[in-house]
Design a protein around this motif. Structure first.
Motif, PDB file in Angstrom:
ATOM      1  N   UNK A 125       0.817  -1.216   0.000  1.00  0.00           N
ATOM      2  CA  UNK A 125       0.000   0.000   0.000  1.00  0.00           C
ATOM      3  C   UNK A 125       0.851   1.266   0.000  1.00  0.00           C
ATOM      4  N   UNK A 126       0.344   2.279  -0.678  1.00  0.00           N
ATOM      5  CA  UNK A 126       0.915   3.620  -0.597  1.00  0.00           C
ATOM      6  C   UNK A 126       0.010   4.434   0.318  1.00  0.00           C
ATOM      7  N   UNK A 127       0.581   5.097   1.315  1.00  0.00           N
ATOM      8  CA  UNK A 127      -0.210   5.893   2.247  1.00  0.00           C
ATOM      9  C   UNK A 127      -0.250   7.344   1.781  1.00  0.00           C
ATOM     10  N   UNK A 128      -1.454   7.856   1.582  1.00  0.00           N
ATOM     11  CA  UNK A 128      -1.664   9.236   1.163  1.00  0.00           C
ATOM     12  C   UNK A 128      -2.166  10.031   2.367  1.00  0.00           C
ATOM     13  N   UNK A 129      -1.481  11.122   2.700  1.00  0.00           N
ATOM     14  CA  UNK A 129      -1.894  12.002   3.791  1.00  0.00           C
ATOM     15  C   UNK A 129      -2.686  13.164   3.209  1.00  0.00           C
ATOM     16  N   UNK A 130      -3.904  13.341   3.699  1.00  0.00           N
ATOM     17  CA  UNK A 130      -4.798  14.368   3.177  1.00  0.00           C
ATOM     18  C   UNK A 130      -5.045  15.413   4.264  1.00  0.00           C
ATOM     19  N   UNK A 131      -4.748  16.674   3.930  1.00  0.00           N
ATOM     20  CA  UNK A 131      -4.966  17.771   4.875  1.00  0.00           C
ATOM     21  C   UNK A 131      -3.893  17.807   5.954  1.00  0.00           C
ATOM     22  N   UNK A 132      -3.941  18.851   6.747  1.00  0.00           N
ATOM     23  CA  UNK A 132      -2.994  18.991   7.853  1.00  0.00           C
ATOM     24  C   UNK A 132      -3.478  18.117   8.997  1.00  0.00           C
ATOM     25  N   UNK A 133      -2.874  16.983   9.152  1.00  0.00           N
ATOM     26  CA  UNK A 133      -3.328  16.036  10.164  1.00  0.00           C
ATOM     27  C   UNK A 133      -2.147  15.295  10.756  1.00  0.00           C
ATOM     28  N   UNK A 134      -2.273  14.963  12.000  1.00  0.00           N
ATOM     29  CA  UNK A 134      -1.279  14.122  12.665  1.00  0.00           C
ATOM     30  C   UNK A 134      -1.842  12.708  12.674  1.00  0.00           C
ATOM     31  N   UNK A 135      -1.111  11.783  12.101  1.00  0.00           N
ATOM     32  CA  UNK A 135      -1.609  10.430  11.942  1.00  0.00           C
ATOM     33  C   UNK A 135      -0.798   9.467  12.803  1.00  0.00           C
ATOM     34  N   UNK A 136      -1.498   8.631  13.533  1.00  0.00           N
ATOM     35  CA  UNK A 136      -0.818   7.623  14.342  1.00  0.00           C
ATOM     36  C   UNK A 136      -0.250   6.529  13.450  1.00  0.00           C
ATOM     37  N   UNK A 137       0.836   5.939  13.924  1.00  0.00           N
ATOM     38  CA  UNK A 137       1.492   4.867  13.187  1.00  0.00           C
ATOM     39  C   UNK A 137       1.220   3.532  13.856  1.00  0.00           C
TER      40      UNK A 137
END
Length: 361
Positions: free
Chosen positions: A91-103
């Motif tokens: 998978x390719x992870x796409x980050x949308x918008x200003x967000x903090x994403x947990x790993x």
């Protein structure tokens, strides 16, 4: 209730081009990995040789989408590519918008096992256990559940994915060959292998999968009828097997299977066999090639009671290249389908097409 026979699939050779296609992995291509809300991305795919691949199906967080997709909400999205004949992409992870994403964090209860042993996983994020995730085996695809077993020795990498999270780092699992029991082993060309499975497989008529019917051969010299059974010992991790064929004389009126363990000893006779490595035949042998051949059926096989039996099996070729020493349980739940070719004698069946695709992956 009778035991149900399972088809042993005949392996058909494929071209080099076909073989390469089956082992190529798809790779998702995107212009950007971080975008604004409401932005549209176009997906494409290449193979492991960086060649464009057409007619690919794309999925965003497990939902099938077109090759162009508009991301309306902020968050993290996993994009994968799939196509028949190819290995599913990572998978390719796409980050949308200003967000903090947990790993995600993938945790294995062990990182080194022997073939046929299991590893159990759990997935964490921020110190808490996560559900509804997928564990991916790099180069192979998703794992069903959170327990993984490999019959093959080697080094494997796995990672976890879930929509709204960054993928976990890869976890490396080393699988070593299992220990060899001298009483469950075979030798070919001076190399010793452990027996992962022993199988007694009757020859059956093609086209009768619902209720398998014994394939009846005819001895062209005596006109006597007989059935054929293959006693197979195999090693999954190194993909090698030895198949010994024996015949059982039956009456003209016999319609049921007459397994060697219940037949009269004088009605059971050797035919020969083969050694197969991968999908190819490495060696063939005839009854005259045996220096020692001893089979003791420790239990009389009854398909109405069980699909297993117990056997003691010793075989040695005159040139010492082929040896089998096995004492234990065999399975009788599989069979070999035979397509008639001319007169129905074993000599007229194709050895190469009887090499089965038996390897557990």
């Amino acid at each position: 209730m009778g035991a149900k026979l399972q088809l042993i699939i005949v392996a058909i050779g494929c071209s080099k081009e076909d073989d390469n296609t089956e082992t190529r992995e798809l790779i998702v291509k995107v212009d950007k990995m971080a975008i604004d809300e409401g932005e549209t991305l176009k997906f494409s795919a290449v193979d492991s040789n960086n060649k464009d691949v057409q007619d690919v199906d794309f999925y965003v967080n497990s939902t099938k989408v077109d090759s162009q997709y508009k991301f309306d909400k902020k968050g993290a999205y996993n994009v994968i590519a799939m196509k028949k004949g190819y290995i599913t992409s990572a998978p390719k992870t796409i980050l949308v918008g200003s967000t903090i994403v947990d790993k995600l964090e993938l945790i294995a209860d062990k990182t080194e096992i022997k073939a046929n042993e299991s590893v159990k996983f759990k997935v964490m994020s921020g110190g808490k256990e996560v559900s509804d995730y997928y564990i991916m085996i790099t180069g192979q695809g998703p794992l069903l559940g959170n327990v993984w077993t490999s019959n093959n020795a080697g080094t494997f990498k796995l990672y976890a994915i879930k929509g709204g999270y960054l993928n976990s780092a890869e976890v490396t699992i080393v699988v070593k060959p299992k220990d060899i029991d001298d009483n469950q082993s075979f030798i070919y060309d001076n190399v010793k292998y452990g027996v992962d499975e022993a199988i007694l497989a009757p020859h059956v008529e093609a086209g009768n999968d619902v209720k398998p019917t014994p394939y009846i051969y005819t001895d062209k010299n005596t006109d006597k009828k007989y059935q054929v059974y293959e006693l197979v010992v195999l090693n999954n991790s190194q993909q090698i097997l030895i198949s010994y064929m024996m015949g059982v004389y039956v009456t003209d009126a016999e319609k049921d299977f007459v397994y060697p363990s219940v037949a009269k000893p004088e009605d059971v006779f050797p035919i020969g066999g083969l050694v197969a490595k991968g999908q190819g035949v490495a060696a063939k042998f005839t009854p005259q090639d045996f220096e020692k051949l001893q089979i003791v059926w420790k239990t009389k096989y009854d398909p109405k009671v069980s699909d297993k039996g117990e056997i003691k099996y010793d075989m040695l070729s005159k040139d010492k290249k082929v040896m089998v020493k096995f004492e234990g349980i065999y399975s009788a739940s599989k069979y070999v389908t035979i397509e008639p070719k001319g007169t129905n004698t074993v000599a007229n069946t194709d050895y190469r097409n009887r090499v089965r695709n038996m390897w557990n992956k």
